[in-house]
Design a protein around this motif. Structure first.
Motif, mmCIF file in Angstrom:
data_model
loop_
_atom_site.group_PDB
_atom_site.id
_atom_site.type_symbol
_atom_site.label_atom_id
_atom_site.label_comp_id
_atom_site.label_asym_id
_atom_site.label_seq_id
_atom_site.Cartn_x
_atom_site.Cartn_y
_atom_site.Cartn_z
ATOM 1 N N CYS A 19 6.412 1.870 -1.262
ATOM 2 C CA CYS A 19 5.450 0.860 -0.824
ATOM 3 C C CYS A 19 5.656 0.440 0.627
ATOM 4 O O CYS A 19 6.787 0.319 1.101
ATOM 5 N N ARG A 20 4.551 0.189 1.288
ATOM 6 C CA ARG A 20 4.513 -0.416 2.610
ATOM 7 C C ARG A 20 3.980 -1.835 2.440
ATOM 8 O O ARG A 20 3.089 -2.083 1.617
ATOM 9 N N ASN B 299 0.193 -0.925 -5.865
ATOM 10 C CA ASN B 299 -0.646 -1.290 -4.724
ATOM 11 C C ASN B 299 -1.389 -2.572 -5.058
ATOM 12 O O ASN B 299 -2.138 -2.619 -6.045
ATOM 13 N N SER C 110 0.740 3.944 -8.220
ATOM 14 C CA SER C 110 -0.480 3.348 -7.686
ATOM 15 C C SER C 110 -0.736 1.947 -8.228
ATOM 16 O O SER C 110 -1.408 1.142 -7.583
ATOM 17 N N THR D 65 0.841 -1.198 0.000
ATOM 18 C CA THR D 65 0.000 0.000 0.000
ATOM 19 C C THR D 65 0.875 1.246 0.000
ATOM 20 O O THR D 65 2.051 1.198 0.346
ATOM 21 N N GLY D 66 0.277 2.365 -0.388
ATOM 22 C CA GLY D 66 0.971 3.648 -0.363
ATOM 23 C C GLY D 66 2.063 3.796 -1.387
ATOM 24 O O GLY D 66 2.918 4.694 -1.260
#
Length: 274
Positions: A263-264, A177, A174, A169-170
């Motif tokens: 990214c997380r 994700n 995009s 996420t993040g």
């Protein structure tokens, strides 16, 4: 482990992705009644001699309080707590009287009386901590900050086979994700308080090792600050939480705030002994 843009993980199907969004939080906070099993002995630091046994069954917790009355004698209180859907477990508390333990059981001696209400609120960032509040009619309200009581050291070393679900996420892009699922062979080792978890991902020709200082609180382990290194270049930090050794294997969760590309990664894993 790798960035979604470098070697894509197998993505969940559309149906599974929707289910994952609805049922699996990809964040540190405990947002579901089933995110963590709170079954353990809980106590307040520095207040030896009393405590609370919590036994969880899905969205229900049965609590037994081993506390002391105004006469400083042991007092028996139980609680039946139900998840409120938001942040805590709430329900009534009872006191009991019964037959003398060294004599024969007589059901007519058994008296159950509701004497108030209680709530147990898990810490949203640390599942080894929580807050207990209970109000007893005619006595008042008691509030305590609790933590899990460690009875014995539980080793985590072993060889396991299992699966992992997670999400990126993040991400700056995009399109990166995404949700993923993996299967793996897991080799864990432990020397004193240093632990290492080596995940060999099936079909991806990649292994990742997560290692750091192991903490144990009650029946749960954690590695709050671990290194996260993979064969194909990832070298970052990760927090591993809610590691639990079961009769069948191991389970836990991980959160890495930066796996590249902005990214997380948040994931859960579970595996059985091999």
């Amino acid at each position: 482990m790798r960035l979604p843009t470098s070697i894509a993980r197998p993505l969940c199907s559309a149906a599974l992705a929707v289910l994952f969004v609805l049922s699996t939080p990809c964040a540190n906070a405990v947002t579901s009644s089933r995110a963590v099993d709170y079954t353990d002995i809980w106590y307040a630091v520095g207040e030896d001699g009393w405590g609370v046994n919590l036994v969880q069954s899905d969205t229900f917790i049965y609590g037994t309080f081993f506390i002391f009355g105004a006469d400083k004698k042991p007092t028996w209180i139980t609680a039946t707590l139900v998840w409120d859907g938001t942040s805590k477990y709430v329900g009534p508390i009872y006191t009991y009287f019964g037959s003398y333990y060294a004599g024969p059981w007589n059901s007519t001696d058994h008296v159950e009386s509701q004497v108030g209400t209680a709530s147990f609120t898990p810490d949203t960032n640390n599942s080894t901590l929580g807050a207990l509040a209970y109000a007893v009619s005619g006595v008042g309200t008691v509030t305590k900050s609790l933590q899990r009581l460690t009875l014995t050291s539980i080793p985590i070393a072993g060889t396991y086979i299992g699966g992992q679900t997670g999400a990126y996420t993040g991400c700056t892009n995009s399109g990166d994700n995404s949700f993923y699922t993996d299967t793996f062979t897991l080799q864990t080792s432990q020397s004193a308080n240093i632990a290492s978890l080596n995940f060999s991902y099936n079909g991806l020709n990649e292994s990742c090792t997560l290692a750091g200082a192991l903490n144990q609180n009650g029946s749960l382990h954690s590695i709050p600050t671990a290194t996260y290194k993979c064969d194909k270049g990832l070298n970052t930090g990760v927090a591993i939480r809610d590691i639990k050794i079961t009769a069948q294997g191991i389970e836990g969760s991980l959160s890495a705030p930066d796996v590249g590309g902005g990214c997380r990664e948040d994931a859960r894993f579970s595996a059985v002994l091999y």
